[in-house]
Design a protein around this motif. Structure first.
Motif, PDB file in Angstrom:
ATOM      1  N   UNK A 196      39.157  43.856  34.422  1.00 60.80           N
ATOM      2  CA  UNK A 196      38.789  42.446  34.548  1.00 60.80           C
ATOM      3  C   UNK A 196      37.323  42.300  34.936  1.00 60.80           C
ATOM      4  N   UNK A 197      36.886  43.111  35.872  1.00 58.97           N
ATOM      5  CA  UNK A 197      35.508  43.004  36.326  1.00 58.97           C
ATOM      6  C   UNK A 197      34.531  43.400  35.221  1.00 58.97           C
ATOM      7  N   UNK A 198      34.888  44.416  34.443  1.00 55.99           N
ATOM      8  CA  UNK A 198      34.026  44.815  33.336  1.00 55.99           C
ATOM      9  C   UNK A 198      33.926  43.695  32.300  1.00 55.99           C
ATOM     10  N   UNK A 199      35.045  43.019  32.032  1.00 58.59           N
ATOM     11  CA  UNK A 199      35.017  41.896  31.093  1.00 58.59           C
ATOM     12  C   UNK A 199      34.128  40.780  31.623  1.00 58.59           C
ATOM     13  N   UNK A 200      34.244  40.476  32.909  1.00 59.95           N
ATOM     14  CA  UNK A 200      33.411  39.430  33.503  1.00 59.95           C
ATOM     15  C   UNK A 200      31.934  39.809  33.434  1.00 59.95           C
ATOM     16  N   UNK A 201      31.621  41.075  33.698  1.00 62.69           N
ATOM     17  CA  UNK A 201      30.231  41.531  33.621  1.00 62.69           C
ATOM     18  C   UNK A 201      29.693  41.422  32.204  1.00 62.69           C
ATOM     19  N   UNK A 202      30.527  41.750  31.224  1.00 64.68           N
ATOM     20  CA  UNK A 202      30.111  41.613  29.823  1.00 64.68           C
ATOM     21  C   UNK A 202      29.898  40.146  29.464  1.00 64.68           C
ATOM     22  N   UNK A 228      39.972  32.433  24.939  1.00 60.18           N
ATOM     23  CA  UNK A 228      39.281  31.499  25.840  1.00 60.18           C
ATOM     24  C   UNK A 228      40.048  31.270  27.140  1.00 60.18           C
ATOM     25  N   UNK A 229      41.380  31.226  27.062  1.00 61.05           N
ATOM     26  CA  UNK A 229      42.187  31.002  28.264  1.00 61.05           C
ATOM     27  C   UNK A 229      42.017  32.137  29.255  1.00 61.05           C
ATOM     28  N   UNK A 230      42.074  33.380  28.756  1.00 60.52           N
ATOM     29  CA  UNK A 230      41.899  34.525  29.653  1.00 60.52           C
ATOM     30  C   UNK A 230      40.507  34.532  30.262  1.00 60.52           C
ATOM     31  N   UNK A 231      39.500  34.236  29.430  1.00 59.43           N
ATOM     32  CA  UNK A 231      38.121  34.251  29.929  1.00 59.43           C
ATOM     33  C   UNK A 231      37.938  33.198  31.017  1.00 59.43           C
ATOM     34  N   UNK A 242      34.571  27.665  35.847  1.00 59.95           N
ATOM     35  CA  UNK A 242      34.988  27.994  34.489  1.00 59.95           C
ATOM     36  C   UNK A 242      33.882  28.717  33.732  1.00 59.95           C
ATOM     37  N   UNK A 243      34.260  29.311  32.607  1.00 58.33           N
ATOM     38  CA  UNK A 243      33.275  29.970  31.753  1.00 58.33           C
ATOM     39  C   UNK A 243      32.247  28.955  31.250  1.00 58.33           C
ATOM     40  N   UNK A 244      32.701  27.769  30.906  1.00 59.18           N
ATOM     41  CA  UNK A 244      31.790  26.716  30.451  1.00 59.18           C
ATOM     42  C   UNK A 244      30.771  26.378  31.530  1.00 59.18           C
ATOM     43  N   UNK A 245      31.230  26.207  32.771  1.00 57.86           N
ATOM     44  CA  UNK A 245      30.315  25.856  33.862  1.00 57.86           C
ATOM     45  C   UNK A 245      29.313  26.973  34.135  1.00 57.86           C
ATOM     46  N   UNK A 246      29.748  28.224  34.021  1.00 63.24           N
ATOM     47  CA  UNK A 246      28.823  29.338  34.236  1.00 63.24           C
ATOM     48  C   UNK A 246      27.704  29.313  33.194  1.00 63.24           C
TER      49      UNK A 246
END
Length: 303
Positions: A196-202, A228-231, A242-246
């Motif tokens: 999960x952390x690697x995905x977030x870093x990517x 998109x839901x998982x992200x 959220x991913x959008x807010x980031x």
């Protein structure tokens, strides 16, 4: 984590209290930050440093290559470089280095840590609450940044110039703050799972590359081969938004920087950030920042 084993030597004997290893007292005019190469002191003692403490001083060992057998309180840590070991003033510690070991030993007076600007000394607390061994093997870019700062520290310590003490303090705090970030990322990864952390870093890396392209969450998810839901769930879990807010936060950060430092029109900045309609850029900026681009620029002190 380093390999650990029980400490075999006698721990009941009196433990020496040194300023720096082998120095019983500290000079009255001693600097608040000291840095030296591992081999500078270790070679003198045949690569063996007996157990000791440093009252009032924090010590950080940067092992960039080779091996060390570190006696830390009641344990022995067997570490290979690149690894960073942090020691607080109360922790008894000693080292047995392999002759090929290389890196730096940074010793920092507690006042440098506790008198950090704007009462932010607690930023460093996670490094010194307990001894740490921080693995840098998977972080070559961070290792490179640390080495650059440590080289600058050594150069400053070797040849003092105007503002010498301030430069040492600031560089040391920069080094410690980078370690705080690494340690925080390790803790998040341990708590949330490495994948999960690697995905977030990517995802963060993709945002840095494409925020000006006005990518939507679906675009990021597609590039990462995730839904998109998982992200979104992952971003909320690890970043609280959220991913959008980031992605939008990164875009607005760049807008604020350009409005502050680039002497271009607001429309030009909008186009440069990927907006086809400057009016829409202004509305979005006000929604997310709280003021219009013009008002933001007016409240920034003139350069």
């Amino acid at each position: 984590m380093p390999k650990t084993a029980p400490l075999l030597e006698n721990t009941t004997a009196a433990i020496p209290r040194f300023a720096l290893y082998g120095e019983q007292t500290r000079a009255e005019n001693a600097e608040s930050v000291h840095i030296e190469l591992i081999e500078t002191r270790s070679r003198v003692y045949d690569w063996h440093i007996d157990r000791h403490t440093h009252p009032g001083m924090f010590q950080v060992l940067f092992l960039f290559g080779g091996e060390v057998r570190a006696g830390v309180e009641d344990e022995v840590w067997e570490c290979q470089g690149p690894t960073v070991i942090t020691i607080n003033p109360a922790v008894a510690h000693g080292f047995d280095f392999a002759p090929e070991a290389h890196g730096y030993v940074l010793t920092v007076d507690q006042n440098v840590v506790f008198s950090a600007a704007e009462n932010q000394a607690d930023l460093y607390a996670s490094l010194f609450m307990a001894p740490l061994a921080i693995d840098l093997a998977a972080l070559p870019e961070m290792r490179a940044r640390l080495e650059v700062l440590l080289q600058q520290l050594l150069a400053e310590a070797t040849w003092p110039q105007h503002g010498h003490t301030l430069m040492l303090d600031w560089l040391a705090r920069c080094v410690l703050l980078l370690l705080v970030r690494v340690h925080a990322e390790h803790r998040i990864a341990d708590q949330s799972g490495r994948l999960d952390f690697e995905l977030f870093s990517r995802f963060r890396a993709e945002v840095e590359q494409h925020y000006k392209d006005q990518w939507q969450v679906a675009d990021y998810a597609g590039a990462l081969r995730a839904t998109p839901t998982r992200l979104n769930r992952l971003c909320v879990k690890l970043a609280g938004k959220s991913a959008f807010d980031i992605a939008q936060d990164r875009l607005m950060l760049e807008a604020c920087r350009k409005l502050t430092y680039v002497p271009a029109s607001i429309a030009s900045i909008a186009y440069e950030l990927g907006f086809q309609d400057p009016a829409y850029f202004s509305r979005l900026f006000k929604k997310r920042v709280g003021v219009t681009p013009k008002a933001f620029r007016l409240r920034v002190p003139s350069q």
